[in-house]
Design a protein around this motif. Structure first.
Motif, PDB file in Angstrom:
ATOM      1  N   TYR A 289      82.035  39.270  72.544  1.00  0.00           N
ATOM      2  CA  TYR A 289      81.428  39.664  71.328  1.00  0.00           C
ATOM      3  C   TYR A 289      81.605  38.662  70.194  1.00  0.00           C
ATOM      4  N   ALA A 290      80.437  38.863  69.240  1.00  0.00           N
ATOM      5  CA  ALA A 290      80.622  37.807  67.968  1.00  0.00           C
ATOM      6  C   ALA A 290      81.675  38.698  67.112  1.00  0.00           C
ATOM      7  N   VAL A 291      82.298  38.082  66.174  1.00  0.00           N
ATOM      8  CA  VAL A 291      83.449  38.787  65.360  1.00  0.00           C
ATOM      9  C   VAL A 291      83.038  38.300  64.083  1.00  0.00           C
ATOM     10  N   GLY A 292      83.352  39.215  63.198  1.00  0.00           N
ATOM     11  CA  GLY A 292      83.055  38.906  61.884  1.00  0.00           C
ATOM     12  C   GLY A 292      84.081  39.454  60.880  1.00  0.00           C
ATOM     13  N   TRP A 293      84.185  38.950  59.586  1.00  0.00           N
ATOM     14  CA  TRP A 293      84.912  39.696  58.486  1.00  0.00           C
ATOM     15  C   TRP A 293      84.260  40.183  57.401  1.00  0.00           C
ATOM     16  N   PHE A 294      84.213  41.268  57.001  1.00  0.00           N
ATOM     17  CA  PHE A 294      83.439  41.776  55.741  1.00  0.00           C
ATOM     18  C   PHE A 294      84.784  42.057  54.754  1.00  0.00           C
ATOM     19  N   ARG A 295      84.648  42.496  53.450  1.00  0.00           N
ATOM     20  CA  ARG A 295      85.208  42.986  52.498  1.00  0.00           C
ATOM     21  C   ARG A 295      84.459  43.824  51.490  1.00  0.00           C
ATOM     22  N   GLN A 296      85.373  44.851  50.952  1.00  0.00           N
ATOM     23  CA  GLN A 296      84.656  45.728  49.993  1.00  0.00           C
ATOM     24  C   GLN A 296      85.664  46.169  48.793  1.00  0.00           C
ATOM     25  N   ALA A 297      85.245  45.495  47.648  1.00  0.00           N
ATOM     26  CA  ALA A 297      86.114  45.658  46.182  1.00  0.00           C
ATOM     27  C   ALA A 297      85.742  47.078  45.863  1.00  0.00           C
ATOM     28  N   PRO A 298      86.477  47.754  45.150  1.00  0.00           N
ATOM     29  CA  PRO A 298      86.323  49.025  44.622  1.00  0.00           C
ATOM     30  C   PRO A 298      85.061  49.140  43.568  1.00  0.00           C
ATOM     31  N   GLY A 299      84.187  49.905  43.947  1.00  0.00           N
ATOM     32  CA  GLY A 299      82.982  50.041  42.996  1.00  0.00           C
ATOM     33  C   GLY A 299      81.831  49.059  43.601  1.00  0.00           C
ATOM     34  N   LYS A 300      82.048  48.299  44.651  1.00  0.00           N
ATOM     35  CA  LYS A 300      81.261  47.363  44.956  1.00  0.00           C
ATOM     36  C   LYS A 300      80.538  47.519  46.424  1.00  0.00           C
ATOM     37  N   GLU A 301      79.511  47.035  46.910  1.00  0.00           N
ATOM     38  CA  GLU A 301      79.186  47.172  48.185  1.00  0.00           C
ATOM     39  C   GLU A 301      79.824  46.131  49.124  1.00  0.00           C
TER      40      GLU A 301
ATOM     41  N   ALA B 164      84.971  43.044  62.315  1.00  0.00           N
ATOM     42  CA  ALA B 164      83.889  43.517  63.126  1.00  0.00           C
ATOM     43  C   ALA B 164      83.444  43.203  64.467  1.00  0.00           C
ATOM     44  N   ALA B 165      83.146  43.566  65.643  1.00  0.00           N
ATOM     45  CA  ALA B 165      82.731  43.028  66.483  1.00  0.00           C
ATOM     46  C   ALA B 165      81.366  43.565  66.948  1.00  0.00           C
ATOM     47  N   GLY B 166      80.551  42.778  67.634  1.00  0.00           N
ATOM     48  CA  GLY B 166      79.277  42.983  68.268  1.00  0.00           C
ATOM     49  C   GLY B 166      78.439  42.044  69.063  1.00  0.00           C
ATOM     50  N   SER B 167      77.324  42.480  69.733  1.00  0.00           N
ATOM     51  CA  SER B 167      76.691  41.712  70.834  1.00  0.00           C
ATOM     52  C   SER B 167      75.723  41.182  69.762  1.00  0.00           C
ATOM     53  N   LEU B 168      75.937  40.409  69.056  1.00  0.00           N
ATOM     54  CA  LEU B 168      74.723  39.921  68.064  1.00  0.00           C
ATOM     55  C   LEU B 168      74.691  38.456  68.421  1.00  0.00           C
ATOM     56  N   LEU B 169      73.135  38.015  68.450  1.00  0.00           N
ATOM     57  CA  LEU B 169      73.249  36.539  68.498  1.00  0.00           C
ATOM     58  C   LEU B 169      72.458  35.833  67.195  1.00  0.00           C
ATOM     59  N   GLY B 170      72.705  36.645  66.210  1.00  0.00           N
ATOM     60  CA  GLY B 170      72.192  36.254  64.870  1.00  0.00           C
ATOM     61  C   GLY B 170      72.331  37.273  63.916  1.00  0.00           C
ATOM     62  N   GLY B 171      71.933  36.999  62.608  1.00  0.00           N
ATOM     63  CA  GLY B 171      72.112  37.576  61.553  1.00  0.00           C
ATOM     64  C   GLY B 171      73.779  38.002  61.279  1.00  0.00           C
ATOM     65  N   TYR B 172      74.478  37.144  61.499  1.00  0.00           N
ATOM     66  CA  TYR B 172      75.983  37.475  61.384  1.00  0.00           C
ATOM     67  C   TYR B 172      76.391  37.903  60.050  1.00  0.00           C
ATOM     68  N   ASP B 173      75.579  37.908  59.095  1.00  0.00           N
ATOM     69  CA  ASP B 173      76.165  38.305  57.777  1.00  0.00           C
ATOM     70  C   ASP B 173      75.759  39.843  57.545  1.00  0.00           C
ATOM     71  N   ARG B 174      75.007  40.398  58.559  1.00  0.00           N
ATOM     72  CA  ARG B 174      74.444  41.681  58.259  1.00  0.00           C
ATOM     73  C   ARG B 174      75.214  42.735  58.990  1.00  0.00           C
ATOM     74  N   GLY B 175      75.965  43.656  58.272  1.00  0.00           N
ATOM     75  CA  GLY B 175      77.126  44.436  58.631  1.00  0.00           C
ATOM     76  C   GLY B 175      76.480  45.553  59.700  1.00  0.00           C
ATOM     77  N   PRO B 176      75.274  46.149  59.655  1.00  0.00           N
ATOM     78  CA  PRO B 176      74.568  46.982  60.700  1.00  0.00           C
ATOM     79  C   PRO B 176      74.506  46.426  61.966  1.00  0.00           C
ATOM     80  N   LEU B 177      74.677  45.090  62.106  1.00  0.00           N
ATOM     81  CA  LEU B 177      74.164  44.415  63.422  1.00  0.00           C
ATOM     82  C   LEU B 177      75.799  44.808  63.995  1.00  0.00           C
TER      83      LEU B 177
END
Length: 124
Positions: free
Chosen positions: A32-44, A97-110
């Protein structure tokens, strides 16, 4: 199925460092490709960093480029996020996050799998 568990969050002063870990169990993490995301209070939720499925390439948000480093240890089924020169605006809950994506690594839904998050608080 892949289960992800983050750790390493905490309270740190501005300019300090933290290393987050994301331990995976279940299916072979190296697939899997792996990513890190973050969410601050009141923000996406926003993208932070990703390492591609091949493990060769990395992608970073402009806001963390040069300060954060994503790495993975497939033998330990673990992904790390080394965060240096932390700023108060880095305060957020951080998710891996982890997923079988080959692009769009900044897109959480992938991404297919998500951890529960770990809180990072940077004081000024």
């Amino acid at each position: 199925q892949v289960q992800l568990v983050e750790s390493g969050g905490g309270l740190v002063q501005a300019g300090g460092s933290l290393r987050l870990s994301c331990a995976a169990s279940g299916r072979t993490f190296s697939r899997y490709a792996v990513g890190w995301f973050r969410q601050a209070p009141g923000k996406e939720r926003e993208f932070v960093a990703a390492r591609t499925l091949s493990g060769i390439s990395t992608v970073y948000a402009d806001s963390v480029k040069g300060r954060f480093t994503i790495s993975r240890d497939n033998a330990k089924n673990t992904v790390y996020l080394q965060m240096n020169s932390l700023k108060p605006e880095d305060t957020a809950v951080y998710y891996c996050a982890a997923g079988s994506l080959l692009g769009g690594y900044d897109r959480g839904p992938l991404y297919d799998y998500w951890g529960q998050g770990t809180q990072v608080t940077v004081s000024s």
